[in-house]
Motif scaffolding. Structure first.
Motif, PDB file in Angstrom:
ATOM      1  N   GLY A  45       7.676 -18.933  46.431  1.00 36.65           N
ATOM      2  CA  GLY A  45       8.096 -19.711  45.265  1.00 36.65           C
ATOM      3  C   GLY A  45       7.933 -18.927  43.971  1.00 36.65           C
ATOM      4  N   ASN A  46       6.799 -18.205  43.816  1.00 39.98           N
ATOM      5  CA  ASN A  46       6.596 -17.397  42.610  1.00 39.98           C
ATOM      6  C   ASN A  46       7.621 -16.280  42.527  1.00 39.98           C
ATOM      7  N   ALA A  47       7.981 -15.689  43.684  1.00 43.52           N
ATOM      8  CA  ALA A  47       8.962 -14.611  43.686  1.00 43.52           C
ATOM      9  C   ALA A  47      10.326 -15.125  43.253  1.00 43.52           C
ATOM     10  N   LEU A  48      10.723 -16.308  43.756  1.00 40.20           N
ATOM     11  CA  LEU A  48      12.021 -16.884  43.352  1.00 40.20           C
ATOM     12  C   LEU A  48      12.018 -17.219  41.866  1.00 40.20           C
ATOM     13  N   ASP A  49      10.866 -17.744  41.362  1.00 40.33           N
ATOM     14  CA  ASP A  49      10.785 -18.034  39.932  1.00 40.33           C
ATOM     15  C   ASP A  49      10.883 -16.754  39.110  1.00 40.33           C
ATOM     16  N   ALA A  50      10.273 -15.636  39.581  1.00 43.08           N
ATOM     17  CA  ALA A  50      10.285 -14.390  38.828  1.00 43.08           C
ATOM     18  C   ALA A  50      11.669 -13.769  38.782  1.00 43.08           C
ATOM     19  N   MET A  51      12.530 -14.039  39.808  1.00 39.34           N
ATOM     20  CA  MET A  51      13.871 -13.425  39.840  1.00 39.34           C
ATOM     21  C   MET A  51      14.926 -14.284  39.176  1.00 39.34           C
ATOM     22  N   ARG A  52      14.527 -15.438  38.664  1.00 41.50           N
ATOM     23  CA  ARG A  52      15.503 -16.325  38.012  1.00 41.50           C
ATOM     24  C   ARG A  52      16.069 -15.636  36.772  1.00 41.50           C
ATOM     25  N   GLY A  53      17.389 -15.541  36.688  1.00 46.53           N
ATOM     26  CA  GLY A  53      18.056 -14.911  35.553  1.00 46.53           C
ATOM     27  C   GLY A  53      18.215 -13.409  35.705  1.00 46.53           C
ATOM     28  N   GLN A  54      17.734 -12.810  36.808  1.00 49.73           N
ATOM     29  CA  GLN A  54      17.876 -11.377  37.021  1.00 49.73           C
ATOM     30  C   GLN A  54      19.231 -11.083  37.645  1.00 49.73           C
ATOM     31  N   PRO A  55      19.876  -9.971  37.267  1.00 52.50           N
ATOM     32  CA  PRO A  55      21.197  -9.663  37.857  1.00 52.50           C
ATOM     33  C   PRO A  55      21.097  -9.344  39.345  1.00 52.50           C
ATOM     34  N   LEU A  56      19.976  -8.728  39.775  1.00 53.60           N
ATOM     35  CA  LEU A  56      19.783  -8.388  41.179  1.00 53.60           C
ATOM     36  C   LEU A  56      18.605  -9.189  41.689  1.00 53.60           C
ATOM     37  N   ARG A  57      18.886 -10.028  42.733  1.00 55.74           N
ATOM     38  CA  ARG A  57      17.838 -10.899  43.251  1.00 55.74           C
ATOM     39  C   ARG A  57      17.712 -10.639  44.751  1.00 55.74           C
ATOM     40  N   VAL A  58      16.654  -9.931  45.120  1.00 53.74           N
ATOM     41  CA  VAL A  58      16.400  -9.574  46.519  1.00 53.74           C
ATOM     42  C   VAL A  58      14.954  -9.957  46.840  1.00 53.74           C
ATOM     43  N   LEU A  59      14.800 -10.761  47.881  1.00 58.45           N
ATOM     44  CA  LEU A  59      13.482 -11.152  48.360  1.00 58.45           C
ATOM     45  C   LEU A  59      13.253 -10.463  49.698  1.00 58.45           C
ATOM     46  N   ARG A  60      12.201  -9.652  49.792  1.00 56.28           N
ATOM     47  CA  ARG A  60      11.937  -8.882  51.016  1.00 56.28           C
ATOM     48  C   ARG A  60      10.528  -9.184  51.499  1.00 56.28           C
ATOM     49  N   LEU A  61      10.426  -9.479  52.816  1.00 58.59           N
ATOM     50  CA  LEU A  61       9.146  -9.717  53.452  1.00 58.59           C
ATOM     51  C   LEU A  61       9.018  -8.769  54.640  1.00 58.59           C
ATOM     52  N   HIS A  62       7.886  -8.070  54.750  1.00 52.37           N
ATOM     53  CA  HIS A  62       7.677  -7.145  55.879  1.00 52.37           C
ATOM     54  C   HIS A  62       6.177  -7.022  56.136  1.00 52.37           C
ATOM     55  N   THR A  63       5.823  -6.594  57.346  1.00 50.06           N
ATOM     56  CA  THR A  63       4.425  -6.481  57.784  1.00 50.06           C
ATOM     57  C   THR A  63       4.091  -5.022  58.070  1.00 50.06           C
ATOM     58  N   LEU A  64       2.763  -4.740  58.121  1.00 49.71           N
ATOM     59  CA  LEU A  64       2.273  -3.379  58.341  1.00 49.71           C
ATOM     60  C   LEU A  64       0.911  -3.459  59.021  1.00 49.71           C
ATOM     61  N   LEU A  65       0.696  -2.596  60.028  1.00 50.77           N
ATOM     62  CA  LEU A  65      -0.587  -2.498  60.722  1.00 50.77           C
ATOM     63  C   LEU A  65      -1.352  -1.299  60.178  1.00 50.77           C
ATOM     64  N   ILE A  66      -2.637  -1.465  59.810  1.00 49.46           N
ATOM     65  CA  ILE A  66      -3.453  -0.374  59.274  1.00 49.46           C
ATOM     66  C   ILE A  66      -4.818  -0.403  59.955  1.00 49.46           C
ATOM     67  N   GLU A  67      -5.577   0.695  59.779  1.00 44.12           N
ATOM     68  CA  GLU A  67      -6.964   0.762  60.264  1.00 44.12           C
ATOM     69  C   GLU A  67      -7.857   1.128  59.086  1.00 44.12           C
ATOM     70  N   GLN A  68      -8.873   0.345  58.833  1.00 48.67           N
ATOM     71  CA  GLN A  68      -9.763   0.547  57.684  1.00 48.67           C
ATOM     72  C   GLN A  68     -11.205   0.412  58.149  1.00 48.67           C
ATOM     73  N   ASP A  69     -11.980   1.523  57.965  1.00 47.60           N
ATOM     74  CA  ASP A  69     -13.392   1.557  58.368  1.00 47.60           C
ATOM     75  C   ASP A  69     -13.556   1.206  59.844  1.00 47.60           C
ATOM     76  N   GLY A  70     -12.619   1.685  60.681  1.00 48.30           N
ATOM     77  CA  GLY A  70     -12.714   1.450  62.120  1.00 48.30           C
ATOM     78  C   GLY A  70     -12.276   0.067  62.550  1.00 48.30           C
ATOM     79  N   VAL A  71     -11.721  -0.750  61.637  1.00 46.87           N
ATOM     80  CA  VAL A  71     -11.291  -2.117  61.951  1.00 46.87           C
ATOM     81  C   VAL A  71      -9.784  -2.216  61.751  1.00 46.87           C
ATOM     82  N   ASN A  72      -9.072  -2.795  62.742  1.00 47.37           N
ATOM     83  CA  ASN A  72      -7.625  -2.984  62.619  1.00 47.37           C
ATOM     84  C   ASN A  72      -7.342  -4.176  61.717  1.00 47.37           C
ATOM     85  N   ARG A  73      -6.406  -3.990  60.785  1.00 47.93           N
ATOM     86  CA  ARG A  73      -6.035  -5.046  59.851  1.00 47.93           C
ATOM     87  C   ARG A  73      -4.515  -5.081  59.743  1.00 47.93           C
ATOM     88  N   VAL A  74      -3.981  -6.257  59.346  1.00 50.25           N
ATOM     89  CA  VAL A  74      -2.531  -6.433  59.186  1.00 50.25           C
ATOM     90  C   VAL A  74      -2.237  -6.800  57.745  1.00 50.25           C
TER      91      VAL A  74
END
Length: 660
Positions: free
Chosen positions: A551-580
């Protein structure tokens, strides 16, 4: 909350008891205390002076005793050696006087005498020399020429030599006994010369001389055991236990003496140099009644030490002076040791006395402290009684305050849950128009298809009716999916963390915004794939956070000439612990530094008045952190803002997390 009353520490003195004598006196020193401290300082100073005095007295007494012992031993050795020297040299003292008893010798020297056999005299002198063990025996006429000698037949014969310059010849020619040290002109061998006049009646017609070897004296230095030398009547060292001291003069070798030495040829071609300790030795000899002097500063070289006792003994017949030098460094070290031990003994006695004095003072202080402690204990008991009552009242107030705080915390948690639910309902209210539109269209289509189906059923067109019913079923399922997502999002339930598929949570959140996404002409890029990213959290609350971010992203793009909403995930390892990570990117205006610093502050919003409370991001971050995750906001390189949700990935051995 009122401060709790704590009991005093065991290491600290009880309240009301002074911690020092100065505090007992009210931090003020009386005249008695000042006088007592002055007395202690005076006693300490006197004790220090006594210790130093005992050390100095012990050192001086021992030094005098040791030095006296060294001087006594050295005097004894000096007397023995002087007697030995005189005995060695004077045992032949009367031999020259007996030579004139030989008539051939007198006849050889008598003027205008007949021919006399010189060989007979030489033979007599040779036999005499062999019998005595001297270096040489010879006869000199009144002009100073040697006319007969014991070595006449040897290559280095004295016969014919002119010895008129020799002091012993001059003294004997005058009728006295001549005694002198000299180095032989021919043999270059040092010796002690004894000369007696040879008389013919009352007239001296010649001189009889015997030369005595000094080698036995050089071998006798060992009986002294210390460095020593013998100086002749010219103060020239003629015998010494130290070879490097030979033929040095004790005094200043002035020009007259050097010329006299050359004329009389006592030392042949040797030119005596000044002895190193000449000045101190002369001062010691000139001092009335002084038989020894203490030389300091290594006057005779490092071999003899820093302190040397120099003692002299006159050899009157030879007009010589015997000097011996005794190292007294050992005596000084012994005296220093005794002085240190005396000081230590005095210090021990002083410390013992101080310990006794200190013990008496401690006993007095204990008695005074016991009396004051009894008084303080009585005061303390009364204070404890009063303060115990106050402490009981304070503890009761604390219990009430703790109960109030527990109740306030429960109320706060309930308010937070209500606030979360209110935020969810507010989002549902904002999306109600779009959701109504999403449901209205399928309902109209269902109504139309139902009417058509009745008409086709009357015509027995069952295939068309079957097709319409299939469309009606699909539209009903679509509306049911929307309603189910809306019910799941809006329901109020306690958090139960579990393994959650991020792609499914994103899909459920997007269902609520599809009408708005199409209406605002927003390009949706959803790169989240089911089963790829699993996170440990509560699905419903995660969907609430994702809905807030979309909702905040749609509000931030209101009135912008280019409106693209992108969602993606990533797997990482931090201090020996797997996180997403789940990233929500938009193409809005981005985050300014001021906005970035206040973004997660409660009640901060950039929306118009009445369109938000400013609690969405603050609550969202609290939700994510309750699952051991984090929510961050940044600007990404393509323009716009990026919100990143980071959560732990569940492992089989992990214990389920409990959200607040």
């Amino acid at each position: 909350m009122a401060e709790a009353h704590r009991p005093p520490s065991p290491s600290a003195p009880p309240a009301g008891i002074p911690s020092s004598r100065a505090e007992m006196a009210g931090e003020r020193l009386s005249w008695r205390d000042i006088l007592l401290r002055s007395r202690r300082g005076l006693v300490s100073g006197l004790a220090l002076v006594l210790i130093l005095g005992m050390g100095v007295a012990g050192y001086q007494a021992t030094w005098r005793q040791e030095l006296g012992q060294v001087r006594s031993n050295a005097d004894h050795r000096l007397d023995l050696f002087a007697s030995a020297v005189e005995g060695m040299l004077n045992r032949l003292e009367h031999v020259p006087a007996t030579i004139q008893l030989n008539r051939d010798v007198v006849a050889l020297l008598r003027p205008r005498s007949g021919p006399v056999s010189t060989d007979a005299v030489n033979s007599f002198l040779q036999r005499l020399n062999q019998q005595l063990g001297s270096l040489a025996v010879y006869v000199i006429d009144e002009r100073g020429r040697v006319v007969a000698a014991s070595n006449a037949s040897e290559p280095g014969s004295f016969v014919g030599e002119d010895l008129s310059f020799r002091p012993y010849f001059i003294e004997a020619l005058s009728g006295q006994v001549g005694r002198h040290f000299a180095i032989g002109n021919t043999s270059k061998q040092p010796g002690y010369y004894l000369a007696n006049p040879i008389r013919d009646g009352e007239r001296v017609i010649g001189v009889a001389v015997i030369k005595i070897s000094l080698s036995p004296l050089a071998q006798a230095w060992g009986m002294l055991g210390v460095p020593a030398f013998i100086a002749d009547d010219n103060n020239v060292i003629i015998l010494s236990s130290q070879p490097e001291w030979l033929y040095q003069i004790v005094g200043e070798p002035d020009l007259d003496k050097l010329v006299d030495f050359q004329i009389r040829q006592l030392y042949v071609d040797r030119r005596p140099q000044r002895f190193g300790a000449s000045e101190q030795l002369l001062q010691a000899h000139e001092a009335a009644g002084a038989k020894g002097v203490l030389l300091t500063g290594q006057p005779l070289g490092a071999r003899l030490g820093r302190q040397v006792l120099a003692q002299a003994q006159e050899l009157p017949k030879m007009r010589w002076r015997l000097w011996v030098f005794t190292d007294v460094d050992q005596a000084g070290r012994h005296a220093f040791t005794v002085g240190v031990l005396s000081a230590i003994a005095a210090a021990f006695v002083a410390l013992l006395w101080l310990a006794l004095e200190q013990r008496q003072r401690i006993v007095r202080d204990k008695l005074a402290a016991r009396h004051m402690l009894e008084q303080a204990n009585a005061e303390l008991e009364s204070k404890v009684a009063r303060r115990t009552s106050a402490l009981a009242q304070t503890n009761e107030r604390l219990r009430r305050e703790v109960a109030e705080r527990v109740q306030a915390e429960l109320t706060l948690r309930e308010a937070q849950d209500e606030l979360v639910q209110a935020a969810k309902l507010a989002v549902v209210g904002q999306m109600s128009a779009g959701i109504t539109h999403e449901i209205t269209q399928p309902l109209g289509a269902i109504r139309t298809l139902a009417g058509n189906s009745q008409a086709f059923l009357a015509r027995d067109d069952l295939d068309t009716v079957r097709s319409n019913l299939g469309l009606i079923t699909r539209l009903a399922d679509q509306m049911g999916e929307i309603v189910q997502s809306l019910k799941g999002f809006a329901r109020k339930a306690p958090p139960q963390p579990q393994t959650t598929d991020l792609a499914q949570a994103v899909h459920n959140a997007l269902l609520l915004f599809m009408a708005r996404i199409r209406a605002d002409d927003v390009t949706l890029v959803n790169d989240c794939q089911e089963g790829l990213a699993q996170a440990w959290c509560e699905p419903n609350r995660l969907e609430q956070v994702i809905v807030n971010l979309i909702g905040n992203a749609l509000d931030a793009m209101r009135g912008q000439p280019l409106r693209v909403l992108r969602l993606h995930t990533l797997l990482i390892e931090q201090d020996g612990v797997n996180r997403v990570q789940l990233m929500v990117d938009d193409t809005g205006s981005g985050l300014t530094p001021e906005l970035h610093g206040r973004l997660f502050a409660p009640f901060f919003t950039t929306k118009p008045h009445g369109h938000g409370l400013g609690l969405g991001l603050a609550i969202s971050r609290d939700i994510i952190r309750s699952f051991q995750g984090d929510l961050r906001a940044d600007n990404h390189a393509g323009g716009g803002a990026r919100f990143t949700i980071e959560l732990p990935e569940r492992h089989p051995h992990e214990t389920p997390l409990t959200a607040p």
